[in-house]
Design a protein around this motif. Structure first.
Motif, PDB file in Angstrom:
ATOM      1  N   MET A   1       0.845  -1.193   0.000  1.00 44.69           N
ATOM      2  CA  MET A   1       0.000   0.000   0.000  1.00 44.69           C
ATOM      3  C   MET A   1       0.879   1.242   0.000  1.00 44.69           C
ATOM      4  N   GLU A   2       1.857   1.270   0.914  1.00 41.81           N
ATOM      5  CA  GLU A   2       2.731   2.441   0.981  1.00 41.81           C
ATOM      6  C   GLU A   2       3.540   2.563  -0.309  1.00 41.81           C
ATOM      7  N   GLY A   3       3.960   1.399  -0.818  1.00 44.60           N
ATOM      8  CA  GLY A   3       4.770   1.376  -2.037  1.00 44.60           C
ATOM      9  C   GLY A   3       4.045   2.015  -3.201  1.00 44.60           C
ATOM     10  N   LYS A   4       2.768   1.697  -3.347  1.00 45.51           N
ATOM     11  CA  LYS A   4       1.988   2.215  -4.461  1.00 45.51           C
ATOM     12  C   LYS A   4       1.856   3.734  -4.361  1.00 45.51           C
ATOM     13  N   ARG A   5       1.577   4.195  -3.155  1.00 45.70           N
ATOM     14  CA  ARG A   5       1.484   5.652  -2.966  1.00 45.70           C
ATOM     15  C   ARG A   5       2.781   6.324  -3.388  1.00 45.70           C
ATOM     16  N   GLY A   6       3.885   5.725  -2.938  1.00 47.01           N
ATOM     17  CA  GLY A   6       5.201   6.285  -3.237  1.00 47.01           C
ATOM     18  C   GLY A   6       5.444   6.379  -4.732  1.00 47.01           C
ATOM     19  N   GLU A   7       5.083   5.309  -5.441  1.00 48.91           N
ATOM     20  CA  GLU A   7       5.312   5.309  -6.887  1.00 48.91           C
ATOM     21  C   GLU A   7       4.498   6.406  -7.565  1.00 48.91           C
ATOM     22  N   GLU A   8       3.247   6.557  -7.123  1.00 46.29           N
ATOM     23  CA  GLU A   8       2.391   7.580  -7.716  1.00 46.29           C
ATOM     24  C   GLU A   8       3.012   8.976  -7.562  1.00 46.29           C
ATOM     25  N   MET A   9       3.576   9.195  -6.386  1.00 43.75           N
ATOM     26  CA  MET A   9       4.135  10.505  -6.096  1.00 43.75           C
ATOM     27  C   MET A   9       5.538  10.659  -6.691  1.00 43.75           C
ATOM     28  N   GLY A  10       6.145   9.532  -7.030  1.00 43.90           N
ATOM     29  CA  GLY A  10       7.491   9.580  -7.569  1.00 43.90           C
ATOM     30  C   GLY A  10       8.559   9.820  -6.515  1.00 43.90           C
ATOM     31  N   LYS A  11       8.174   9.837  -5.264  1.00 40.95           N
ATOM     32  CA  LYS A  11       9.172   9.976  -4.195  1.00 40.95           C
ATOM     33  C   LYS A  11       8.634   9.357  -2.914  1.00 40.95           C
ATOM     34  N   THR A  12       9.534   9.177  -1.986  1.00 39.90           N
ATOM     35  CA  THR A  12       9.128   8.535  -0.741  1.00 39.90           C
ATOM     36  C   THR A  12       8.514   9.551   0.204  1.00 39.90           C
ATOM     37  N   LEU A  13       7.328   9.240   0.661  1.00 40.06           N
ATOM     38  CA  LEU A  13       6.632  10.137   1.582  1.00 40.06           C
ATOM     39  C   LEU A  13       7.103   9.876   3.008  1.00 40.06           C
ATOM     40  N   MET A  14       6.958  10.891   3.822  1.00 40.56           N
ATOM     41  CA  MET A  14       7.430  10.785   5.205  1.00 40.56           C
ATOM     42  C   MET A  14       6.734   9.660   5.972  1.00 40.56           C
ATOM     43  N   THR A  15       5.395   9.583   5.840  1.00 40.59           N
ATOM     44  CA  THR A  15       4.675   8.545   6.612  1.00 40.59           C
ATOM     45  C   THR A  15       5.108   7.152   6.162  1.00 40.59           C
ATOM     46  N   GLU A  16       5.468   7.044   4.899  1.00 38.13           N
ATOM     47  CA  GLU A  16       5.921   5.762   4.359  1.00 38.13           C
ATOM     48  C   GLU A  16       7.250   5.350   5.010  1.00 38.13           C
ATOM     49  N   THR A  17       8.130   6.317   5.119  1.00 40.20           N
ATOM     50  CA  THR A  17       9.428   6.073   5.773  1.00 40.20           C
ATOM     51  C   THR A  17       9.221   5.660   7.228  1.00 40.20           C
ATOM     52  N   TRP A  18       8.346   6.375   7.902  1.00 40.51           N
ATOM     53  CA  TRP A  18       8.099   6.053   9.321  1.00 40.51           C
ATOM     54  C   TRP A  18       7.497   4.664   9.473  1.00 40.51           C
ATOM     55  N   LEU A  19       6.508   4.350   8.626  1.00 34.92           N
ATOM     56  CA  LEU A  19       5.860   3.034   8.734  1.00 34.92           C
ATOM     57  C   LEU A  19       6.871   1.918   8.482  1.00 34.92           C
ATOM     58  N   ARG A  20       7.828   2.194   7.615  1.00 37.95           N
ATOM     59  CA  ARG A  20       8.869   1.206   7.345  1.00 37.95           C
ATOM     60  C   ARG A  20       9.827   1.091   8.536  1.00 37.95           C
ATOM     61  N   ASN A  21      10.242   2.236   9.046  1.00 38.60           N
ATOM     62  CA  ASN A  21      11.235   2.238  10.137  1.00 38.60           C
ATOM     63  C   ASN A  21      10.672   1.780  11.480  1.00 38.60           C
ATOM     64  N   HIS A  22       9.366   1.911  11.641  1.00 39.29           N
ATOM     65  CA  HIS A  22       8.758   1.560  12.939  1.00 39.29           C
ATOM     66  C   HIS A  22       7.724   0.456  12.767  1.00 39.29           C
ATOM     67  N   ARG A  23       8.010  -0.425  11.834  1.00 40.64           N
ATOM     68  CA  ARG A  23       7.073  -1.494  11.472  1.00 40.64           C
ATOM     69  C   ARG A  23       6.610  -2.320  12.678  1.00 40.64           C
ATOM     70  N   LEU A  24       7.564  -2.699  13.517  1.00 42.12           N
ATOM     71  CA  LEU A  24       7.214  -3.590  14.631  1.00 42.12           C
ATOM     72  C   LEU A  24       6.207  -2.944  15.567  1.00 42.12           C
ATOM     73  N   LEU A  25       6.438  -1.673  15.881  1.00 40.47           N
ATOM     74  CA  LEU A  25       5.519  -0.966  16.770  1.00 40.47           C
ATOM     75  C   LEU A  25       4.152  -0.791  16.096  1.00 40.47           C
ATOM     76  N   TYR A  26       4.176  -0.495  14.799  1.00 41.45           N
ATOM     77  CA  TYR A  26       2.915  -0.323  14.064  1.00 41.45           C
ATOM     78  C   TYR A  26       2.118  -1.629  14.042  1.00 41.45           C
ATOM     79  N   VAL A  27       2.815  -2.709  13.794  1.00 45.30           N
ATOM     80  CA  VAL A  27       2.150  -4.017  13.782  1.00 45.30           C
ATOM     81  C   VAL A  27       1.646  -4.352  15.195  1.00 45.30           C
ATOM     82  N   GLY A  28       2.415  -3.974  16.197  1.00 43.33           N
ATOM     83  CA  GLY A  28       1.980  -4.192  17.587  1.00 43.33           C
ATOM     84  C   GLY A  28       0.679  -3.467  17.898  1.00 43.33           C
TER      85      GLY A  28
END
Ligand SMILES: Cc1ncc(CO)c(N)n1
Length: 233
Positions: free
Chosen positions: A1-28
């Motif tokens: 989901m985050e990947g698709k948004r990123g591609e549409e925008m042509g760059k990595t969005l901040m929330t996408e970076t955070w969701l990637r970096n804090h995946r474990l807490l988000y999944v928790g």
């Protein structure tokens, strides 16, 4: 989901970076044992009733917080007419939600006037109050708002996926936050947050990231209430 948004925008969005970096807490926060127990159909109904009563109290405190975000959008947004409409839609949904809590509570025999907010709930409400301060930037506040709504959306949508054993009497609850429209609303909030973050200073970005992490921690703690768990904050 985050990947698709990123591609549409042509760059990595901040929330996408955070969701990637804090995946474990988000999944928790979004795959908590409480949510898993709804999805697996082995939820203890007293846990559900505890959650219902506590969440009603939370939602009541959430209303003034959302009002403060709305007020900040009016003053601090470059696209205030869009933002105001999205946030106002959220407030309208909260109005419905409060009526729904009352109806649901009477169905389950939960007396809402008797609910004593648990420690984790009090802490979360105090955190919301701190975010209402005029010193808290719109960018930080809208980030928190998005994260709070997104955790519920993702959690309850998980209970509606094919092959889940969510009890029929809890389907309506899961629909409330797990439905497609609520998902689109969360995406709209996320888009606003990303747009704000894109032009924010490093200092504000850091504050927003810390706030995002605090929301996730509070959400985990909140789910823990219904599981008889203790606070980690
Ligand atoms: C604790 C909590 N988080 C998020 C939501 C979503 O509105 C809610 N109702 N309660």
């Amino acid at each position: 989901m985050e990947g698709k948004r990123g591609e549409e925008m042509g760059k990595t969005l901040m929330t996408e970076t955070w969701l990637r970096n804090h995946r474990l807490l988000y999944v928790g926060a979004t795959r908590h044992p409480f949510i898993r127990s709804i999805r697996d159909g082995n939820i203890d109904l007293s846990s559900f009733k505890t959650w219902l009563g506590q969440d009603y109290v939370f939602v009541r405190s959430f209303v003034p917080f959302v009002a403060s975000v709305l007020s900040k959008a009016c003053k601090g947004s470059d696209n205030s007419s869009n933002d105001v409409e999205v946030i106002l839609g959220g407030m309208a949904a909260l109005n419905d939600e409060i009526a729904w809590f009352k109806k649901e509570a009477s169905k389950w025999g939960v007396q809402l006037s008797d609910i004593v907010p648990q420690k984790a709930n009090q802490n979360y409400c105090r955190f919301l109050e701190s975010l209402m301060s005029p010193e808290v930037e719109y960018t930080v506040a809208i980030t928190a708002f998005w994260a709070i709504e997104a955790v519920y959306q993702e959690s309850f949508a998980h209970c509606l996926e094919d092959g889940t054993k969510t009890p029929p009497e809890l389907q309506e609850t899961c629909q409330r936050w797990g439905n497609e429209g609520f998902g689109q609303y969360c995406n709209a909030l996320r888009k606003i947050a990303d747009r704000q973050l894109e032009k924010a200073s490093d200092d504000v970005i850091t504050k927003a990231e810390v706030t995002f992490l605090r929301v996730l921690e509070h959400e985990v703690d909140f789910w823990n209430i219904s599981h008889g768990g203790t606070s980690t904050l």
